[in-house]
Design a protein around this motif. Sequence first.
Motif: not given
Length: 289
Positions: A228-241, A243-250
Amino acid sequence: MSRQTASDSMMRAAMKAPYLQRDQEHALTVRWKERQDQEALHQVVLAHMRLAVSMAAKFRRYGLPVNELVQEGHVGLLEAAARFDPERGVRFSTYAAWWIRASIQDYILRNWSIVRGGTSSSQKALFFGLRRLRAKLARAHPGVPDGVLFDRIASTIGVSAADVALMDARLSAPDQSLNAPIGDREDGPGAGRQDLLVSDAPLQDQTVGGMIDGERRSRWLREAMEALDPREREIIERRRLRESGATLESLGDSLGVSKERVRQIENRALAKLRTVLLERHPDASPFVT
Protein backbone atom coordinates in the motif's frame (compact mmCIF):
# COMPACT_ATOMS: atom_id res chain seq x y z
CA MET A 1 11.05 -16.57 68.74
CA SER A 2 8.15 -18.55 67.22
CA ARG A 3 4.60 -17.24 67.08
CA GLN A 4 3.55 -19.88 69.65
CA THR A 5 6.35 -18.95 72.07
CA ALA A 6 5.67 -15.23 71.67
CA SER A 7 1.97 -15.76 72.36
CA ASP A 8 2.62 -17.90 75.44
CA SER A 9 5.03 -15.31 76.79
CA MET A 10 2.51 -12.57 76.12
CA MET A 11 -0.27 -14.44 77.95
CA ARG A 12 1.94 -15.13 80.99
CA ALA A 13 2.94 -11.47 81.18
CA ALA A 14 -0.71 -10.42 80.83
CA MET A 15 -1.76 -12.59 83.77
CA LYS A 16 0.91 -10.97 85.98
CA ALA A 17 0.26 -7.37 84.89
CA PRO A 18 -1.46 -5.19 87.52
CA TYR A 19 -4.88 -3.70 86.90
CA LEU A 20 -4.96 0.04 86.29
CA GLN A 21 -7.05 2.44 88.34
CA ARG A 22 -9.03 5.03 86.40
CA ASP A 23 -6.59 7.86 87.19
CA GLN A 24 -3.57 5.69 86.29
CA GLU A 25 -5.18 4.66 83.01
CA HIS A 26 -6.04 8.26 82.16
CA ALA A 27 -2.50 9.49 82.88
CA LEU A 28 -0.93 6.75 80.75
CA THR A 29 -3.29 7.21 77.80
CA VAL A 30 -2.70 10.97 77.86
CA ARG A 31 1.08 10.40 77.79
CA TRP A 32 0.65 8.11 74.80
CA LYS A 33 -1.79 10.39 73.01
CA GLU A 34 0.12 13.61 73.48
CA ARG A 35 3.78 12.49 73.58
CA GLN A 36 3.69 9.07 71.88
CA ASP A 37 5.29 7.65 75.03
CA GLN A 38 6.03 4.00 74.16
CA GLU A 39 6.40 2.96 77.80
CA ALA A 40 2.92 4.33 78.55
CA LEU A 41 1.51 2.43 75.58
CA HIS A 42 3.21 -0.77 76.77
CA GLN A 43 1.68 -0.46 80.25
CA VAL A 44 -1.82 0.20 78.93
CA VAL A 45 -1.70 -2.69 76.44
CA LEU A 46 -0.18 -5.14 78.91
CA ALA A 47 -2.77 -4.30 81.56
CA HIS A 48 -5.56 -5.07 79.08
CA MET A 49 -4.13 -8.22 77.47
CA ARG A 50 -6.36 -10.24 79.83
CA LEU A 51 -9.27 -8.90 77.84
CA ALA A 52 -7.75 -10.08 74.56
CA VAL A 53 -6.98 -13.53 76.03
CA SER A 54 -10.49 -13.87 77.44
CA MET A 55 -12.13 -12.84 74.17
CA ALA A 56 -9.90 -15.17 72.13
CA ALA A 57 -11.02 -18.10 74.29
CA LYS A 58 -14.65 -17.39 73.37
CA PHE A 59 -13.84 -18.04 69.69
CA ARG A 60 -11.89 -21.28 70.16
CA ARG A 61 -14.85 -23.33 68.85
CA TYR A 62 -13.94 -22.26 65.31
CA GLY A 63 -10.94 -24.61 65.43
CA LEU A 64 -8.15 -22.06 65.02
CA PRO A 65 -5.18 -22.04 67.43
CA VAL A 66 -5.96 -19.94 70.49
CA ASN A 67 -2.47 -18.43 70.51
CA GLU A 68 -3.12 -17.01 67.02
CA LEU A 69 -6.45 -15.59 68.16
CA VAL A 70 -4.66 -13.95 71.09
CA GLN A 71 -2.14 -12.42 68.69
CA GLU A 72 -4.99 -10.97 66.65
CA GLY A 73 -6.60 -9.67 69.82
CA HIS A 74 -3.30 -7.92 70.55
CA VAL A 75 -3.48 -6.31 67.11
CA GLY A 76 -6.97 -5.05 67.91
CA LEU A 77 -5.73 -3.75 71.26
CA LEU A 78 -2.99 -1.72 69.54
CA GLU A 79 -5.52 -0.34 67.06
CA ALA A 80 -7.76 0.71 69.95
CA ALA A 81 -4.83 2.43 71.68
CA ALA A 82 -4.02 4.35 68.49
CA ARG A 83 -7.60 5.64 68.24
CA PHE A 84 -8.52 6.13 71.90
CA ASP A 85 -9.35 9.62 73.16
CA PRO A 86 -8.73 9.80 76.94
CA GLU A 87 -10.70 13.04 77.27
CA ARG A 88 -14.04 11.43 76.41
CA GLY A 89 -14.38 9.87 79.86
CA VAL A 90 -14.74 6.27 78.65
CA ARG A 91 -12.72 3.46 80.20
CA PHE A 92 -10.17 2.03 77.81
CA SER A 93 -11.42 -1.55 78.29
CA THR A 94 -14.90 -0.57 77.13
CA TYR A 95 -13.51 1.07 74.00
CA ALA A 96 -10.95 -1.64 73.26
CA ALA A 97 -13.39 -4.56 73.49
CA TRP A 98 -14.95 -3.72 70.10
CA TRP A 99 -11.57 -3.49 68.34
CA ILE A 100 -10.32 -6.73 69.88
CA ARG A 101 -13.46 -8.61 68.85
CA ALA A 102 -13.39 -7.14 65.33
CA SER A 103 -9.74 -8.09 64.82
CA ILE A 104 -10.29 -11.67 65.98
CA GLN A 105 -13.43 -12.07 63.87
CA ASP A 106 -11.69 -10.75 60.75
CA TYR A 107 -8.86 -13.22 61.31
CA ILE A 108 -11.32 -16.11 61.66
CA LEU A 109 -13.15 -15.12 58.49
CA ARG A 110 -9.84 -15.01 56.57
CA ASN A 111 -8.50 -18.32 57.87
CA TRP A 112 -11.40 -20.55 58.89
CA SER A 113 -11.92 -21.78 55.33
CA ILE A 114 -10.00 -21.60 52.05
CA VAL A 115 -13.30 -20.40 50.55
CA ARG A 116 -13.58 -16.72 51.36
CA GLY A 117 -16.91 -15.89 52.93
CA GLY A 118 -18.82 -12.64 52.80
CA THR A 119 -17.35 -9.71 54.73
CA SER A 120 -20.40 -7.46 54.94
CA SER A 121 -21.77 -6.76 58.43
CA SER A 122 -24.79 -8.99 57.82
CA GLN A 123 -22.66 -11.88 56.54
CA LYS A 124 -20.32 -11.57 59.53
CA ALA A 125 -23.31 -11.58 61.87
CA LEU A 126 -24.60 -14.69 60.10
CA PHE A 127 -21.25 -16.48 60.35
CA PHE A 128 -20.79 -15.82 64.05
CA GLY A 129 -24.45 -15.99 65.10
CA LEU A 130 -25.87 -18.88 63.09
CA ARG A 131 -25.08 -21.71 65.50
CA ARG A 132 -26.30 -19.77 68.53
CA LEU A 133 -29.53 -18.67 66.86
CA ARG A 134 -30.21 -22.13 65.45
CA ALA A 135 -29.72 -23.77 68.86
CA LYS A 136 -31.93 -21.16 70.53
CA LEU A 137 -34.75 -21.57 68.01
CA ALA A 138 -34.48 -25.36 68.05
CA ARG A 139 -34.91 -25.34 71.84
CA ALA A 140 -37.89 -23.00 71.63
CA HIS A 141 -39.51 -24.88 68.72
CA PRO A 142 -38.42 -28.54 68.80
CA GLY A 143 -39.08 -30.51 65.64
CA VAL A 144 -39.35 -27.46 63.39
CA PRO A 145 -37.95 -28.19 59.87
CA ASP A 146 -34.67 -26.57 58.84
CA GLY A 147 -36.45 -24.48 56.21
CA VAL A 148 -38.57 -22.76 58.87
CA LEU A 149 -35.54 -22.23 61.12
CA PHE A 150 -33.59 -20.73 58.22
CA ASP A 151 -36.44 -18.32 57.45
CA ARG A 152 -36.56 -17.12 61.05
CA ILE A 153 -32.77 -16.76 61.29
CA ALA A 154 -32.73 -14.85 57.99
CA SER A 155 -35.40 -12.48 59.28
CA THR A 156 -33.48 -11.91 62.53
CA ILE A 157 -30.13 -11.16 60.90
CA GLY A 158 -31.39 -9.48 57.73
CA VAL A 159 -30.16 -11.89 55.06
CA SER A 160 -31.88 -14.29 52.69
CA ALA A 161 -32.88 -17.83 53.67
CA ALA A 162 -30.61 -19.06 50.86
CA ASP A 163 -27.63 -17.31 52.52
CA VAL A 164 -28.50 -19.01 55.81
CA ALA A 165 -28.69 -22.44 54.16
CA LEU A 166 -25.36 -21.89 52.39
CA MET A 167 -23.62 -20.75 55.58
CA ASP A 168 -25.10 -23.69 57.50
CA ALA A 169 -23.64 -26.08 54.92
CA ARG A 170 -20.23 -24.40 55.17
CA LEU A 171 -20.22 -24.59 58.96
CA SER A 172 -21.38 -28.21 58.95
CA ALA A 173 -18.55 -29.69 56.89
CA PRO A 174 -14.81 -29.04 56.53
CA ASP A 175 -13.18 -27.99 53.27
CA GLN A 176 -12.65 -30.83 50.80
CA SER A 177 -9.36 -31.04 48.93
CA LEU A 178 -9.66 -31.30 45.15
CA ASN A 179 -6.63 -33.61 45.28
CA ALA A 180 -8.31 -36.07 47.64
CA PRO A 181 -8.83 -39.45 45.90
CA ILE A 182 -12.34 -40.73 45.33
CA GLY A 183 -12.36 -44.45 46.08
CA ASP A 184 -9.44 -46.86 45.85
CA ARG A 185 -8.06 -48.98 43.07
CA GLU A 186 -5.89 -52.07 43.22
CA ASP A 187 -2.98 -50.19 41.67
CA GLY A 188 -3.26 -47.19 43.97
CA PRO A 189 -5.57 -44.31 44.93
CA GLY A 190 -8.50 -43.48 42.71
CA ALA A 191 -8.99 -40.32 40.72
CA GLY A 192 -8.99 -37.00 42.56
CA ARG A 193 -11.99 -34.67 42.63
CA GLN A 194 -10.24 -32.23 40.30
CA ASP A 195 -9.96 -34.99 37.67
CA LEU A 196 -13.75 -35.06 37.46
CA LEU A 197 -14.23 -31.31 37.02
CA VAL A 198 -15.46 -30.27 33.59
CA SER A 199 -13.74 -27.32 31.93
CA ASP A 200 -15.27 -25.20 29.18
CA ALA A 201 -11.84 -23.95 28.11
CA PRO A 202 -10.44 -25.09 24.74
CA LEU A 203 -8.09 -28.05 24.69
CA GLN A 204 -4.38 -27.26 24.83
CA ASP A 205 -3.77 -28.29 21.23
CA GLN A 206 -6.61 -26.01 20.12
CA THR A 207 -5.17 -23.10 22.11
CA VAL A 208 -1.67 -23.59 20.72
CA GLY A 209 -3.03 -24.04 17.20
CA GLY A 210 -4.98 -20.82 17.49
CA MET A 211 -1.88 -18.95 18.67
CA ILE A 212 0.17 -20.26 15.74
CA ASP A 213 -2.57 -19.38 13.23
CA GLY A 214 -2.91 -15.92 14.73
CA GLU A 215 0.82 -15.22 14.50
CA ARG A 216 0.88 -16.48 10.88
CA ARG A 217 -2.04 -14.28 9.82
CA SER A 218 -0.45 -11.26 11.52
CA ARG A 219 2.76 -11.85 9.58
CA TRP A 220 0.85 -12.19 6.29
CA LEU A 221 -0.97 -8.93 6.95
CA ARG A 222 2.24 -7.02 7.74
CA GLU A 223 3.78 -8.25 4.49
CA ALA A 224 0.69 -7.31 2.48
CA MET A 225 0.56 -3.82 4.01
CA GLU A 226 3.89 -3.07 2.33
CA ALA A 227 2.07 -3.06 -1.03
CA LEU A 228 0.00 0.00 0.00
CA ASP A 229 1.04 3.60 -0.50
CA PRO A 230 1.48 5.77 2.65
CA ARG A 231 -2.03 7.26 2.54
CA GLU A 232 -3.71 3.89 2.01
CA ARG A 233 -1.65 2.38 4.83
CA GLU A 234 -2.58 5.20 7.21
CA ILE A 235 -6.28 4.83 6.48
CA ILE A 236 -6.25 1.05 6.95
CA GLU A 237 -4.24 1.28 10.16
CA ARG A 238 -6.44 3.97 11.68
CA ARG A 239 -9.73 2.51 10.45
CA ARG A 240 -9.19 -1.24 10.74
CA LEU A 241 -6.21 -2.03 12.96
CA ARG A 242 -6.95 0.02 16.04
CA GLU A 243 -9.29 -0.91 18.86
CA SER A 244 -11.24 2.31 18.36
CA GLY A 245 -11.35 2.87 14.61
CA ALA A 246 -11.28 6.43 13.26
CA THR A 247 -14.34 7.74 11.48
CA LEU A 248 -14.36 8.61 7.79
CA GLU A 249 -15.01 12.23 8.69
CA SER A 250 -12.07 12.53 11.11
CA LEU A 251 -9.72 10.89 8.60
CA GLY A 252 -10.96 13.24 5.88
CA ASP A 253 -10.26 16.25 8.06
CA SER A 254 -6.71 15.10 8.90
CA LEU A 255 -5.92 14.16 5.27
CA GLY A 256 -7.61 17.20 3.71
CA VAL A 257 -10.12 15.22 1.61
CA SER A 258 -13.83 14.44 1.81
CA LYS A 259 -15.10 11.45 3.77
CA GLU A 260 -16.35 9.94 0.51
CA ARG A 261 -12.84 10.13 -0.88
CA VAL A 262 -11.57 8.36 2.27
CA ARG A 263 -14.12 5.60 1.65
CA GLN A 264 -12.90 5.17 -1.93
CA ILE A 265 -9.25 4.97 -0.84
CA GLU A 266 -10.14 2.48 1.89
CA ASN A 267 -12.00 0.19 -0.54
CA ARG A 268 -9.11 0.35 -3.00
CA ALA A 269 -6.61 -0.49 -0.24
CA LEU A 270 -8.70 -3.45 0.95
CA ALA A 271 -8.88 -4.81 -2.60
CA LYS A 272 -5.09 -4.53 -2.87
CA LEU A 273 -4.65 -6.41 0.38
CA ARG A 274 -6.92 -9.25 -0.76
CA THR A 275 -5.06 -9.57 -4.04
CA VAL A 276 -1.62 -9.58 -2.43
CA LEU A 277 -2.64 -12.04 0.26
CA LEU A 278 -4.13 -14.55 -2.19
CA GLU A 279 -1.19 -14.23 -4.58
CA ARG A 280 1.45 -14.79 -1.90
CA HIS A 281 -0.50 -17.14 0.34
CA PRO A 282 -3.21 -19.13 -1.47
CA ASP A 283 -4.03 -21.00 1.74
CA ALA A 284 -5.15 -17.69 3.27
CA SER A 285 -8.42 -17.77 1.30
CA PRO A 286 -10.50 -18.95 4.34
CA PHE A 287 -9.46 -15.82 6.22
CA VAL A 288 -9.91 -13.33 3.38
CA THR A 289 -13.41 -11.95 2.88
